[in-house]
Design a protein around this motif. Sequence first.
Motif, PDB file in Angstrom:
ATOM      1  N   SER A 245      86.797  37.621  22.438  1.00 55.41           N
ATOM      2  CA  SER A 245      87.796  36.757  21.817  1.00 55.41           C
ATOM      3  C   SER A 245      87.377  35.296  21.844  1.00 55.41           C
ATOM      4  O   SER A 245      87.994  34.459  21.183  1.00 55.41           O
ATOM      5  N   ALA A 246      86.315  34.989  22.602  1.00 57.75           N
ATOM      6  CA  ALA A 246      85.841  33.604  22.659  1.00 57.75           C
ATOM      7  C   ALA A 246      85.146  33.247  21.348  1.00 57.75           C
ATOM      8  O   ALA A 246      84.241  33.958  20.909  1.00 57.75           O
ATOM      9  N   PRO A 247      85.517  32.138  20.702  1.00 58.20           N
ATOM     10  CA  PRO A 247      84.816  31.737  19.483  1.00 58.20           C
ATOM     11  C   PRO A 247      83.427  31.219  19.808  1.00 58.20           C
ATOM     12  O   PRO A 247      83.181  30.692  20.901  1.00 58.20           O
ATOM     13  N   THR A 248      82.502  31.401  18.897  1.00 60.16           N
ATOM     14  CA  THR A 248      81.180  30.806  19.080  1.00 60.16           C
ATOM     15  C   THR A 248      81.249  29.326  18.719  1.00 60.16           C
ATOM     16  O   THR A 248      82.187  28.859  18.051  1.00 60.16           O
ATOM     17  N   VAL A 249      80.243  28.584  19.143  1.00 54.18           N
ATOM     18  CA  VAL A 249      80.199  27.161  18.806  1.00 54.18           C
ATOM     19  C   VAL A 249      80.122  26.994  17.287  1.00 54.18           C
ATOM     20  O   VAL A 249      80.719  26.079  16.726  1.00 54.18           O
ATOM     21  N   ALA A 250      79.416  27.901  16.619  1.00 50.83           N
ATOM     22  CA  ALA A 250      79.329  27.828  15.153  1.00 50.83           C
ATOM     23  C   ALA A 250      80.699  28.036  14.516  1.00 50.83           C
ATOM     24  O   ALA A 250      81.067  27.339  13.557  1.00 50.83           O
TER      25      ALA A 250
END
Length: 694
Positions: free
Chosen positions: A203-208
């Motif tokens: 569920s963690a978004p990527t930096v991109a």
Amino acid sequence: MTRSVYVTGIDRGDGRQVIELGVMELLTRQVDRVGVFRPLVHDGPDRLFDLLRARYRLAQDAATVYGMDYHEASALQAEKGTDELVSLLVERFHQVARDYEVVLVLGTDFADTQLPDELALNARLANEFGASVIPVVGGKGQTAESVRAEARNAHRAYDGLGCDVLAMVVNRVAPADRQEIEERMRTRLPVPCYVLPDEPALSAPTVAQITAALGGTVLLGDDAGLARDALDFVFGGAMLPNFLNALTPGCLVVTPGDRADLVVGSLAAHSAGTPPIAGVLLTLDERPGEAILTLADRLAPGTPVVAVAGRSFPTAAELFALEGKLNAATPRKAETALGLFERHVDTADLLRRVSVARSGRVTPMMFEHVLLEQARADRRRVVLPEGTEDRVLRAADVLLRRDVCELTLLGDVEAIRKKAADLGIDVTPCQIIDPHTSELRQRFAERYAQLRAHKGVTVELAYDVVADVNYFGTLMVQEGLADGMVSGSVHSTAATIRPAFEIIKTKPEASIVSSVFFMCLADKVLVYGDCAVNPDPNAEQLADIAVQAAATARQFGVDPRIAMLSYSTGTSGSGADVDKVREATKLVREARPDLRIEGPIQYDAAVEPSVAATKLPESEVAGQATVLIFPDLNTGNNTYKAVQRSAGAVAVGPVLQGLRKPVNDLSRGALVQDIVNTVAITAIQAQAQQEASA
């Protein structure tokens, strides 16, 4: 009739994409042609299908995947009724089903669909498609009791509507509740209920993804850095010493762009691995000067520094609303998702329930699936001496996420941690050893001196030798501290296997160490040997290579039919080279009458039935050989490379055979997937070695 599996739910937010990806992985292990059908779709890109198409190399036309969009469906249902809607979707489903052995159906997502009784619609579609159903229930933020009640209600609902329910899945439950829920559900439902814990990395978004959502500008960083998961957010405001204490592994640092001290301090901490961060997000549209950015780039190459125009508080609100999504641009999330699915789902039982007959074809992807599954079934420890190499670390990341084996990385500990941090890879589960400083060095020196005393090796000399990562790794295998070793991505073949010859040595029944490649063609797997080790084996050695290659083939699911290759077939030719192959064939027949073997035989007669029918019509091997033994290294090495490049085959290897314990060599041009496959093969060899010695 095409078999189909319908993955559906009861509400939004169930993280169903993990289950859909896991089921697709299972199906592609069994059959070559898997189709995908999504009855209803929202406007915009379909991220999951893009991921499935990229990962599983689907040739399916995207236009055939979708029945219709939700707006069209809602209008049609309101105007002409549910029967008309279902009839049209069934027609479009069968247009896909007729072209594939099995179809994965992705049910509706219960998100702003404006469809009445969406659960009943999914149930009816599954029945009309003739599909078995896997309902998914989301458990995030719910108590264990409410999750159990929802799972029972979901099963009752789909079963009551006439569906063939294969299994239930409860997803995203609190990790502390997982085991209790699973145990309770085992006695409450007539079908298996698999319970998956919530995984923050999914569920963690990527930096991109954060950069795209906030309209940010990338000041520093590469693709690998932008692919990192932002597992936490740490907002800068304190003085640097206090701020550094607040950093957490994988966090995204959010700070005003004029706080150069926090930018440099965060990246310095990352460079030291205490802790590795995901990146830095600068707010207020402020940007550090060129000198600070240059310093930042040198401190942590590849680590993203992103600038956004918003103030810190509104930016924080947007960040906390973001959730990571599986898509083609997040392959590491896909590996995490599959690892989660495979750890908590009885995949063998689920595949049996799906009852999809295995395809007669064996594709490269199917072969790779089998390797990972077989290695995972009895996890072993593999040592990787090249612990600071990018490709090795990326392969380790895949192996850990998929729970394939345990790993030991060799090299300077801080260098490995720094390189891993730069790549956004968590090596915490790995054992990391520096041979130069390890307490094992003296023990290994004494052991190596003992083994090589006949060559005049002293303990003092051995102390220097065993600091070499390949010697150290080989001694770990010899001493039982690891089950196998894989090296060669930056070392020569000689540097990789010489320690094995000196320390591990050959099996009693093997006269030499040799190698094979698994050549994964479009529809089958062939075994080529020896293409990497022995330049010009004599007849006895060639016979030994054939017997070993047959055993290796059988170990990895290839039924051995051995072709001893030459430039002539049968009795048509003569000369020293042909006579060597003829003699080797005779020796194999005498020693192992149980093996099917033909030789001498030309390559075309070995693999092409029409040629075999002319040249050797009575042979049980000609035209259907699976193990091809080349007369010398020059022929074998050139042939495998020609087939690999010209026929688009996937070459897995070289796989060494004949050693008492498994050590395998990599090509210095090995790709990450090649390393993953070779580690899996090594783990499987270790399993077999353990069984043989039990």
